[in-house]
Design an enzyme around this catalytic site. Structure first.
Site, PDB file in Angstrom:
ATOM      1  N   ARG A 142       0.840  -1.072  -0.008  1.00 17.74           N
ATOM      2  CA  ARG A 142      -0.036   0.061  -0.281  1.00 17.74           C
ATOM      3  C   ARG A 142       0.716   1.345  -0.051  1.00 17.74           C
ATOM      4  O   ARG A 142       1.824   1.329   0.845  1.00 17.74           O
ATOM      5  CB  ARG A 142      -0.865   0.006   1.281  1.00 17.74           C
ATOM      6  CG  ARG A 142      -1.570   1.292   1.210  1.00 17.74           C
ATOM      7  CD  ARG A 142      -2.867   1.180   2.380  1.00 17.74           C
ATOM      8  NE  ARG A 142      -3.677   0.488   1.784  1.00 17.74           N
ATOM      9  CZ  ARG A 142      -5.188   0.786   2.355  1.00 17.74           C
ATOM     10  NH1 ARG A 142      -5.412   1.474   3.366  1.00 17.74           N
ATOM     11  NH2 ARG A 142      -6.319  -0.046   1.856  1.00 17.74           N
ATOM     12  N   HIS A 160      -7.479   0.756  -6.421  1.00 17.05           N
ATOM     13  CA  HIS A 160      -7.588  -0.063  -5.048  1.00 17.05           C
ATOM     14  C   HIS A 160      -8.225  -1.461  -5.772  1.00 17.05           C
ATOM     15  O   HIS A 160      -9.490  -1.710  -5.456  1.00 17.05           O
ATOM     16  CB  HIS A 160      -8.436   0.620  -4.218  1.00 17.05           C
ATOM     17  CG  HIS A 160      -8.503  -0.002  -2.923  1.00 17.05           C
ATOM     18  ND1 HIS A 160      -7.714  -0.943  -2.570  1.00 17.05           N
ATOM     19  CD2 HIS A 160      -8.957   0.199  -1.521  1.00 17.05           C
ATOM     20  CE1 HIS A 160      -7.855  -1.165  -1.434  1.00 17.05           C
ATOM     21  NE2 HIS A 160      -8.479  -0.421  -0.780  1.00 17.05           N
ATOM     22  N   GLN A 201     -10.039  -4.191  -3.331  1.00 10.01           N
ATOM     23  CA  GLN A 201     -11.351  -3.633  -2.913  1.00 10.01           C
ATOM     24  C   GLN A 201     -12.290  -3.925  -3.998  1.00 10.01           C
ATOM     25  O   GLN A 201     -13.519  -4.425  -3.513  1.00 10.01           O
ATOM     26  CB  GLN A 201     -11.314  -2.151  -2.542  1.00 10.01           C
ATOM     27  CG  GLN A 201     -12.721  -1.747  -2.045  1.00 10.01           C
ATOM     28  CD  GLN A 201     -13.027  -2.209  -0.730  1.00 10.01           C
ATOM     29  OE1 GLN A 201     -12.044  -2.099   0.339  1.00 10.01           O
ATOM     30  NE2 GLN A 201     -13.821  -2.742  -0.374  1.00 10.01           N
ATOM     31  N   ASP A 241     -17.256   6.998  -1.548  1.00 16.58           N
ATOM     32  CA  ASP A 241     -15.983   6.781  -0.696  1.00 16.58           C
ATOM     33  C   ASP A 241     -15.754   8.193  -0.028  1.00 16.58           C
ATOM     34  O   ASP A 241     -16.570   9.185  -0.510  1.00 16.58           O
ATOM     35  CB  ASP A 241     -14.715   6.484  -1.642  1.00 16.58           C
ATOM     36  CG  ASP A 241     -13.677   6.228  -0.869  1.00 16.58           C
ATOM     37  OD1 ASP A 241     -13.604   6.020   0.326  1.00 16.58           O
ATOM     38  OD2 ASP A 241     -12.441   5.995  -1.786  1.00 16.58           O
ATOM     39  N   CYS A 299     -16.220   1.377   0.669  1.00 16.07           N
ATOM     40  CA  CYS A 299     -15.059   0.544   0.994  1.00 16.07           C
ATOM     41  C   CYS A 299     -14.677   0.752   2.294  1.00 16.07           C
ATOM     42  O   CYS A 299     -13.978  -0.327   2.902  1.00 16.07           O
ATOM     43  CB  CYS A 299     -13.852   0.947  -0.048  1.00 16.07           C
ATOM     44  SG  CYS A 299     -13.281   2.591   0.238  1.00 16.07           S
ATOM     45  N   ARG A 344     -13.359  -8.882   1.787  1.00 17.04           N
ATOM     46  CA  ARG A 344     -11.882  -8.529   1.230  1.00 17.04           C
ATOM     47  C   ARG A 344     -10.965  -9.917   1.634  1.00 17.04           C
ATOM     48  O   ARG A 344     -10.225 -10.299   0.917  1.00 17.04           O
ATOM     49  CB  ARG A 344     -11.373  -7.621   2.187  1.00 17.04           C
ATOM     50  CG  ARG A 344     -11.938  -6.176   2.130  1.00 17.04           C
ATOM     51  CD  ARG A 344     -11.535  -5.507   0.514  1.00 17.04           C
ATOM     52  NE  ARG A 344      -9.754  -5.449   0.516  1.00 17.04           N
ATOM     53  CZ  ARG A 344      -9.370  -4.565   0.823  1.00 17.04           C
ATOM     54  NH1 ARG A 344      -9.948  -3.429   1.541  1.00 17.04           N
ATOM     55  NH2 ARG A 344      -8.000  -4.476   0.766  1.00 17.04           N
TER      56      ARG A 344
END
Ligand code: CP
Ligand code: NVA
Length: 313
Positions: A112, A139, A142, A228, A268, A296
């Site tokens: 990340r 991402h 996700q 988001d 998310c 996830r």
């Protein structure tokens, strides 16, 4: 099989959604279903005996860390957790040298970080598969979990309408790649200054993307409404101006009422109730955010299995 060996097949990475073919994504999603079913039955699934995952975090995380770490241990492997402050990455060791060294000692790496180019530089010097655990641009893990969640709840996402309300950020661009690859329509509504960049979108198939000035109109007929945070990690200096620009981009019950009657809501997480979504929506009956977060774990177990062991069925 001894650890720290290169995978049997050609070296593959998952740095963005379109690194996989449609067929490969569908395979991973089907494996996620099998692996989740076994997990729910307390049936062991340990194909990662003797395998090690290194996780490099240059930004904060709850879900990504817990899901990769728990997933790898559940599959019989081990995990090493690195961050910028307690590794030489924070003392300017080149990312290429870190990649050369770490990838001689582990079987898989999840990163990340900030720029996509940073994870690409790591991957191009790695002997083992590298997974994008979030960059400024994408991402993909996700979206893998989100599509898995949609399929669980509504069977098939092909041909459906997914509405993105808010910042054209790493999540939005990954949804766009998924829409093109899998075959669904993405509606996007973002304030001026925070919209998709035509230079980044490139050529899309007809019907993949529709952009809307008004977020309420963007939700019309949607099978999935998602959003988001207004300010992603790394952009905190823009907090105040973003709060003003995004004030009308809050998913509320009016937006959900314009969507299809059986539409689901996803986020998310982490979420800010009262900013990008009302408490009524995220805690309401159409929200599937807790399944989405749990998934996830299952989707990434399937992803790690595919990258290291290839197709098992
Ligand atoms: N959704 C997600 O990636 O969460 P974390 O930032 O907690 O990992
Ligand atoms: N767009 C958000 C997602 C967090 C999981 C960010 O990059 O901070």
């Amino acid at each position: 099989m001894p650890s720290a060996l290169q995978p049997a097949g050609p070296l593959r990475h998952f740095l963005q959604f379109k690194d996989f073919t449609r067929d490969e994504i569908l395979y991973v999603l089907e494996r996620a279903r099998v692996i989740k079913d076994k997990f729910k039955r307390y049936e062991p699934h340990r194909p990662m005996d003797d395998r090690t995952l290194a996780m490099v975090f240059e930004k904060a995380s709850t879900r990504t860390r817990v899901s990769f770490e728990a997933g790898m241990y559940q599959m019989g492997g081990s995990v090493i957790h690195l961050n910028t402050t307690d590794s030489q990455l924070g003392r300017a060791e080149p990312i290429e040298d870190t990649a050369r060294v770490v990838s001689r000692m582990v079987d898989l790496v999840m990163i990340r970080t900030f720029e996509q180019t940073r994870i690409e530089r790591f991957a191009s010097h790695s002997r083992v598969p590298v997974i994008n655990g979030l960059t400024n641009e994408f991402h993909p893990c996700q979206i893998l979990a989100d599509i898995f969640t949609f399929i669980e709840h509504r069977n098939d996402i092909t041909g459906k309408i997914v509405t993105w309300v808010g910042d054209a950020n790493n999540m939005a661009y990954t949804w766009l790649q998924a829409a093109e690859l899998i075959g669904f329509t993405l509606h996007v509504s973002a304030p001026v200054g925070y919209r998709l960049d035509p230079a980044r979108i490139g050529n899309l198939s007809p019907g993949v993307l529709r952009e809307f000035d008004n977020p309420h109109e963007a939700c019309a007929g949607a099978h999935l409404v998602t959003t988001d945070v207004w300010t992603s990690m790394g952009y905190e200096a823009e907090n105040e101006e973003r709060a003003k620009a995004f004030a009308e981009w809050c998913v509320d019950s009016d937006m959900m009422s314009r969507a299809a009657p059986d539409a689901v809501f996803m986020h998310c997480l982490p979420a800010h109730r009262g900013e990008e979504v009302t408490g009524e929506v995220i805690d309401g009956p159409q929200s599937v955010v807790w399944d989405e977060a749990e998934n996830r774990l299952h989707a990434q177990k399937a992803l790690m299995e595919f990258l290291l062991l290839g197709r098992l069925a």
